[in-house]
Design a protein around this motif. Structure first.
Motif, PDB file in Angstrom:
ATOM      1  N   THR A   5       5.951  -0.496  -8.963  1.00 58.66           N
ATOM      2  CA  THR A   5       5.453   0.876  -8.811  1.00 58.66           C
ATOM      3  C   THR A   5       4.254   0.906  -7.873  1.00 58.66           C
ATOM      4  O   THR A   5       3.665  -0.138  -7.559  1.00 58.66           O
ATOM      5  CB  THR A   5       5.032   1.468 -10.172  1.00 58.66           C
ATOM      6  OG1 THR A   5       3.978   0.652 -10.728  1.00 58.66           O
ATOM      7  CG2 THR A   5       6.206   1.518 -11.135  1.00 58.66           C
ATOM      8  N   GLY A   6       3.877   2.128  -7.468  1.00 57.37           N
ATOM      9  CA  GLY A   6       2.656   2.320  -6.684  1.00 57.37           C
ATOM     10  C   GLY A   6       2.774   1.983  -5.218  1.00 57.37           C
ATOM     11  O   GLY A   6       1.767   1.900  -4.511  1.00 57.37           O
ATOM     12  N   ASN A   7       3.994   1.790  -4.706  1.00 52.18           N
ATOM     13  CA  ASN A   7       4.172   1.431  -3.302  1.00 52.18           C
ATOM     14  C   ASN A   7       3.981   2.636  -2.381  1.00 52.18           C
ATOM     15  O   ASN A   7       4.296   3.765  -2.749  1.00 52.18           O
ATOM     16  CB  ASN A   7       5.569   0.852  -3.076  1.00 52.18           C
ATOM     17  CG  ASN A   7       5.744  -0.519  -3.689  1.00 52.18           C
ATOM     18  OD1 ASN A   7       5.326  -1.515  -3.107  1.00 52.18           O
ATOM     19  ND2 ASN A   7       6.348  -0.580  -4.871  1.00 52.18           N
ATOM     20  N   GLN A   8       3.483   2.361  -1.213  1.00 57.21           N
ATOM     21  CA  GLN A   8       3.482   3.331  -0.115  1.00 57.21           C
ATOM     22  C   GLN A   8       3.871   2.575   1.145  1.00 57.21           C
ATOM     23  O   GLN A   8       3.175   1.648   1.572  1.00 57.21           O
ATOM     24  CB  GLN A   8       2.124   4.006   0.065  1.00 57.21           C
ATOM     25  CG  GLN A   8       2.040   4.915   1.289  1.00 57.21           C
ATOM     26  CD  GLN A   8       3.056   6.051   1.247  1.00 57.21           C
ATOM     27  OE1 GLN A   8       2.970   6.934   0.399  1.00 57.21           O
ATOM     28  NE2 GLN A   8       4.041   6.024   2.151  1.00 57.21           N
ATOM     29  N   TRP A   9       5.008   2.970   1.752  1.00 58.78           N
ATOM     30  CA  TRP A   9       5.542   2.252   2.901  1.00 58.78           C
ATOM     31  C   TRP A   9       4.968   2.808   4.205  1.00 58.78           C
ATOM     32  O   TRP A   9       4.691   4.002   4.326  1.00 58.78           O
ATOM     33  CB  TRP A   9       7.073   2.347   2.913  1.00 58.78           C
ATOM     34  CG  TRP A   9       7.710   1.595   1.776  1.00 58.78           C
ATOM     35  CD1 TRP A   9       8.032   2.084   0.553  1.00 58.78           C
ATOM     36  CD2 TRP A   9       8.070   0.214   1.771  1.00 58.78           C
ATOM     37  NE1 TRP A   9       8.576   1.105  -0.238  1.00 58.78           N
ATOM     38  CE2 TRP A   9       8.619  -0.064   0.491  1.00 58.78           C
ATOM     39  CE3 TRP A   9       8.000  -0.822   2.712  1.00 58.78           C
ATOM     40  CZ2 TRP A   9       9.074  -1.334   0.138  1.00 58.78           C
ATOM     41  CZ3 TRP A   9       8.469  -2.082   2.359  1.00 58.78           C
ATOM     42  CH2 TRP A   9       9.001  -2.331   1.095  1.00 58.78           C
ATOM     43  N   TYR A  10       4.823   1.893   5.190  1.00 58.79           N
ATOM     44  CA  TYR A  10       4.262   2.232   6.500  1.00 58.79           C
ATOM     45  C   TYR A  10       5.165   1.691   7.597  1.00 58.79           C
ATOM     46  O   TYR A  10       5.762   0.612   7.462  1.00 58.79           O
ATOM     47  CB  TYR A  10       2.858   1.638   6.679  1.00 58.79           C
ATOM     48  CG  TYR A  10       1.836   2.253   5.766  1.00 58.79           C
ATOM     49  CD1 TYR A  10       0.993   3.259   6.220  1.00 58.79           C
ATOM     50  CD2 TYR A  10       1.722   1.834   4.437  1.00 58.79           C
ATOM     51  CE1 TYR A  10       0.063   3.835   5.374  1.00 58.79           C
ATOM     52  CE2 TYR A  10       0.799   2.409   3.588  1.00 58.79           C
ATOM     53  CZ  TYR A  10      -0.028   3.412   4.065  1.00 58.79           C
ATOM     54  OH  TYR A  10      -0.954   3.987   3.229  1.00 58.79           O
ATOM     55  N   LEU A  11       5.270   2.458   8.685  1.00 58.80           N
ATOM     56  CA  LEU A  11       5.983   2.035   9.881  1.00 58.80           C
ATOM     57  C   LEU A  11       4.994   2.029  11.044  1.00 58.80           C
ATOM     58  O   LEU A  11       4.390   3.053  11.370  1.00 58.80           O
ATOM     59  CB  LEU A  11       7.141   2.994  10.190  1.00 58.80           C
ATOM     60  CG  LEU A  11       7.856   2.793  11.542  1.00 58.80           C
ATOM     61  CD1 LEU A  11       8.435   1.393  11.670  1.00 58.80           C
ATOM     62  CD2 LEU A  11       8.934   3.853  11.749  1.00 58.80           C
ATOM     63  N   ASN A  12       4.816   0.836  11.615  1.00 59.41           N
ATOM     64  CA  ASN A  12       3.867   0.668  12.731  1.00 59.41           C
ATOM     65  C   ASN A  12       2.477   1.167  12.357  1.00 59.41           C
ATOM     66  O   ASN A  12       1.772   1.782  13.161  1.00 59.41           O
ATOM     67  CB  ASN A  12       4.377   1.387  13.983  1.00 59.41           C
ATOM     68  CG  ASN A  12       5.683   0.813  14.492  1.00 59.41           C
ATOM     69  OD1 ASN A  12       5.936  -0.386  14.352  1.00 59.41           O
ATOM     70  ND2 ASN A  12       6.524   1.665  15.053  1.00 59.41           N
ATOM     71  N   GLY A  13       2.080   0.917  11.112  1.00 58.41           N
ATOM     72  CA  GLY A  13       0.759   1.289  10.637  1.00 58.41           C
ATOM     73  C   GLY A  13       0.603   2.739  10.252  1.00 58.41           C
ATOM     74  O   GLY A  13      -0.487   3.154   9.862  1.00 58.41           O
ATOM     75  N   ILE A  14       1.678   3.532  10.321  1.00 63.36           N
ATOM     76  CA  ILE A  14       1.614   4.961  10.012  1.00 63.36           C
ATOM     77  C   ILE A  14       2.370   5.232   8.721  1.00 63.36           C
ATOM     78  O   ILE A  14       3.509   4.774   8.538  1.00 63.36           O
ATOM     79  CB  ILE A  14       2.220   5.788  11.159  1.00 63.36           C
ATOM     80  CG1 ILE A  14       1.415   5.549  12.444  1.00 63.36           C
ATOM     81  CG2 ILE A  14       2.236   7.275  10.827  1.00 63.36           C
ATOM     82  CD1 ILE A  14       2.030   6.185  13.671  1.00 63.36           C
ATOM     83  N   LEU A  15       1.723   5.963   7.822  1.00 68.54           N
ATOM     84  CA  LEU A  15       2.305   6.265   6.523  1.00 68.54           C
ATOM     85  C   LEU A  15       3.612   7.029   6.681  1.00 68.54           C
ATOM     86  O   LEU A  15       3.698   7.978   7.460  1.00 68.54           O
ATOM     87  CB  LEU A  15       1.298   7.069   5.705  1.00 68.54           C
ATOM     88  CG  LEU A  15       1.685   7.507   4.290  1.00 68.54           C
ATOM     89  CD1 LEU A  15       0.448   7.506   3.397  1.00 68.54           C
ATOM     90  CD2 LEU A  15       2.301   8.909   4.298  1.00 68.54           C
ATOM     91  N   ILE A  16       4.655   6.587   5.929  1.00 59.90           N
ATOM     92  CA  ILE A  16       5.929   7.287   5.906  1.00 59.90           C
ATOM     93  C   ILE A  16       5.902   8.233   4.711  1.00 59.90           C
ATOM     94  O   ILE A  16       5.878   7.788   3.553  1.00 59.90           O
ATOM     95  CB  ILE A  16       7.111   6.305   5.786  1.00 59.90           C
ATOM     96  CG1 ILE A  16       7.059   5.262   6.909  1.00 59.90           C
ATOM     97  CG2 ILE A  16       8.437   7.057   5.828  1.00 59.90           C
ATOM     98  CD1 ILE A  16       8.068   4.149   6.752  1.00 59.90           C
ATOM     99  N   VAL A  17       5.855   9.528   4.989  1.00 61.85           N
ATOM    100  CA  VAL A  17       5.712  10.517   3.924  1.00 61.85           C
ATOM    101  C   VAL A  17       6.891  10.421   2.958  1.00 61.85           C
ATOM    102  O   VAL A  17       8.065  10.405   3.378  1.00 61.85           O
ATOM    103  CB  VAL A  17       5.604  11.931   4.512  1.00 61.85           C
ATOM    104  CG1 VAL A  17       5.552  12.973   3.402  1.00 61.85           C
ATOM    105  CG2 VAL A  17       4.383  12.037   5.412  1.00 61.85           C
TER     106      VAL A  17
END
Length: 703
Positions: free
Chosen positions: A566-578
């Motif tokens: 739980t608690g993950n937040q994914w990023y692409l090229n350092g930018i948050l993926i909403v």
């Protein structure tokens, strides 16, 4: 006699014929219609034409000599128009004599009906008066026109010479014993010398607190004569208290009917939540119109927002990870102490290798108090003034920002254009680019000597997307700027850490293109750069870092999995993926992926993922064209693909979010259509064309 709908300023001739038993005859009367209610001008004429007369009149560049030997009491010369300038000092001369050759006393008076009400008796309408003239003589003098007269306005000037030794006897209306009255049309034109301040450009209402706030104004030359070295005065008040004054000379050459933007070089302390009255005044010595000399702006400095929130996590022995919520209020900036001015990280998700003894860090929004680039021309060694159009600096910004002002060392005055752009193609001798922002400014000579301190010029160039960009300098109208061309030690990078970094320039050794370090000998034109972030600086928040282990991600095809449930937040090229907050993420675009577990704040390992081979970033193999670029969200897209497969056209913003998508099943051949992205925010976007297991990418700038 009734004249229907008379036109103000027009002259009407009325012929009156008298038929009586004793005499017959006719008489022509002249009626000049004034501008107020169509009232005729008051009559003025002598009872006898045997006395004083007007032989010649000269007003400014206009001159008229009376003809004929017959004396007359009244002459209507309104067919002749005398051009006059508002605020002008007008030389005038009137030659007078006598019809009967008598050497009698006479006085000349000149009247102008400024308010066009049909008489000449209002205050200020007696514009000139001679002393007593005996016999033949010349009255010479000057009168000054009000600066408030509007260009294009016309009225009547009346000149009277009257046989008298008492000035009070000479009145603009009515009869008198001996003399002559002449009427002329006068038309007012724009002043030749008329300079004013029209706008306070910066600061403006809602500006942020700034201990070194500069004032930038717009100066307008309303006249026909170019101006240089116009005196300026700046006064800044907080209520009844004067907090700053400055008196300088604007060295810019201001061409006729043009304007320049000028920055006062002495700053003042703009304090949050305070209201200032900013007054700038132009004081041209020959100015003919005082109405536009000054402008005042009321500027209320923004109240800073609340202190931001965030977390810090120490991940191992040499990494600290910072996280803060995405907000429209601005850019998070991290510091190692409560008073330090150099940031150690910036952005909603950032890292640093600085581990403080007390594990405490300080977070603010939009706080930048330092400048980037050498402050003086001698900082990097020797150089010279030059005009080398299209040379550029390379820079990288980690966050969106605005280049607010720059220091220039100007040899010859003229104009320069500064352009923030992205390189599209580049070779040893040429390059192409996509414009992000551009401005053209007037520059004035600042010294052209070893002691040249330069001057700060307001440029206001937004850089809305993070990345690698260039700052191009182009020269116009003979301008030259100083640049360092004898740098002995590599000066690059020059930076505000984690905000912006100047990394190089366009210098190439034409004699040896393998010389990779040649650029290090040069620094081009733009010094002491002031940048600002998108909002006002907030107070700092002290945040104590926790100690945590970093998550770990694995890859199976295009599916990424975190070991944190739980608690993950994914990023692409350092930018948050909403919205990407699950334990797994199904990748649809190429790039570098990672996750941050919010409870800990440490970033995971990174995986570089490619969905399909990228043929090239400009789509040249499919003749990809998007025009115009930049655009306003509507552009014509054309390309040609081989093979039959599903075609997907998409547009991604800087956060990796898809803002436009079009899918055409089983497409082959030529595509040529208008693309309308709808209500899309300004910024840099990525255009993706996916077809036949190939990906084509192009940058699109929406303004």
């Amino acid at each position: 006699i009734v004249i229907s709908d008379p036109i103000p300023g027009e002259t009407y001739t009325i012929q009156v014929t008298h038929k009586g038993t004793l005499s017959r005859g006719s008489q022509a009367y002249s009626l000049i219609v004034s501008g107020v209610g169509g009232q005729p001008y008051c009559a003025s004429a002598p009872l006898s034409t045997a006395g004083a007369r007007i032989d010649k009149i000269t007003v400014g560049s206009f001159s008229l000599t009376s003809t004929g030997s017959v004396c007359t009491g009244y002459t209507n010369n309104t067919a002749s128009t005398i051009p006059l300038e508002a605020g002008q000092s007008v030389p005038v001369s009137v030659n007078v004599s006598s019809c009967d050759a008598s050497s009698v006393s006479k006085i000349v008076k000149i009247f102008i009906d400024y308010n066009n009400d049909g008489d000449f008796i209002d205050a200020g309408e007696t514009v000139a008066q001679s002393s007593v003239i005996n016999g033949t003589g010349i009255f010479s003098g000057n009168f000054t026109l009000p600066g408030t007269l509007l260009a294009g306005f016309s009225t009547v000037m009346r000149v009277i010479v009257q046989q008298t030794a008492t000035a009070a006897d000479v009145n603009p209306c009515g009869g008198y014993a001996n003399g002559e009255t002449q009427d002329y049309r006068v038309k007012f034109t724009s002043a030749s010398n008329d300079v004013g301040v029209t706008e306070i450009i910066s600061p403006f209402a809602g500006s942020c607190a700034n201990a070194a706030q500069l004032v930038t104004v717009r100066i307008k030359n309303f006249g026909a004569v170019k101006q240089v070295n116009v005196p300026l005065t700046l006064t800044i008040r907080n209520g009844a208290t004067t907090v700053a004054t400055s008196s300088v000379v604007c060295a810019d050459t201001i061409q006729a009917y043009s304007d320049v933007i000028f920055t006062f070089q002495t700053p003042f302390n703009a304090i949050a939540a305070n209201t200032y009255s900013v007054t700038a005044t132009a004081s041209l010595g020959t100015d003919q119109n005082a109405r536009n000399n000054l402008v005042t702006a009321t500027v209320t400095i923004n109240t800073p927002g609340s202190a931001p929130t965030g977390t810090a996590a120490i991940c191992g022995t040499n990494l600290v990870s910072f996280t803060s919520p995405v907000t429209t209020s601005g850019v998070p900036v991290w510091y190692s102490t409560a008073s330090s001015t150099t940031p150690i990280a910036a952005g909603n998700n950032a890292t640093t290798s600085v581990i403080t003894a007390d594990k405490t860090y300080y977070l603010a929004l939009n706080e930048i108090s330092t400048r980037v680039g050498p402050a003086a021309r001698a900082t990097l060694g020797g150089g010279s003034y030059a005009s080398l159009t299209n040379n550029y600096l390379k820079f990288t910004n980690s966050v969106p920002l605005t280049i607010e002002n720059v220091r220039l060392f100007v040899g010859n005055p003229g104009k320069i254009t500064l352009t923030v752009a992205d390189i599209i193609t580049s070779s040893a001798s040429t390059y192409t680019y996509s414009t992000i922002a551009s401005t053209t400014i007037d520059v004035y000579a600042t010294g052209n000597t070893a002691s040249d301190a330069g001057a700060l010029f307001y440029v206001n160039l937004p850089v809305p997307t993070a990345g690698n960009h260039i700052l191009i300098v182009q020269f116009l109208n003979g301008a030259t700027l100083y640049r360092n061309n004898a740098v002995s030690t590599n000066p690059y990078p020059l930076s505000i850490p984690n905000i912006i970094s100047i990394t190089g320039n366009s210098a190439i050794n034409a004699a040896d293109t393998t010389d990779a370090n040649y650029y290090q000998r040069f620094y081009y034109f733009v010094y002491d750069i002031g940048v600002k972030l998108s909002g006002c600086a907030t107070p700092r928040t002290a945040i104590v870092a926790t100690t945590a282990a970093a998550p770990f991600i694995t890859q199976a095809g295009n599916i990424f999995t975190s070991n944190a449930a739980t608690g993950n937040q994914w990023y692409l090229n350092g930018i948050l993926i909403v919205g990407a907050t699950n334990q797994t993420y199904n990748a649809i675009a190429a790039g570098v992926y990672k996750t941050i577990v919010n409870n800990a704040g440490c970033p995971s390992n990174e995986i570089n993922y490619a969905t399909t081979p990228v043929i090239d970033l400009n789509g040249s193999t499919i003749a990809l064209v998007a025009s115009p670029n930049p655009n306003k969200g509507r552009f014509f897209l054309q390309f040609e693909v081989k093979g039959k497969d599903d075609l997907i056209i998409s547009l991604l913003n800087s956060m990796g979010q898809e803002v436009y998508r079009d899918k055409i099943p089983g497409f082959t051949g030529r595509y040529a259509q208008q693309v309308n992205t709808g209500q899309t925010s300004a910024g840099m976007y990525i255009l993706k064309i996916q077809h036949n297991k190939k990906l084509y990418v192009k940058k699109i700038l929406i303004q």
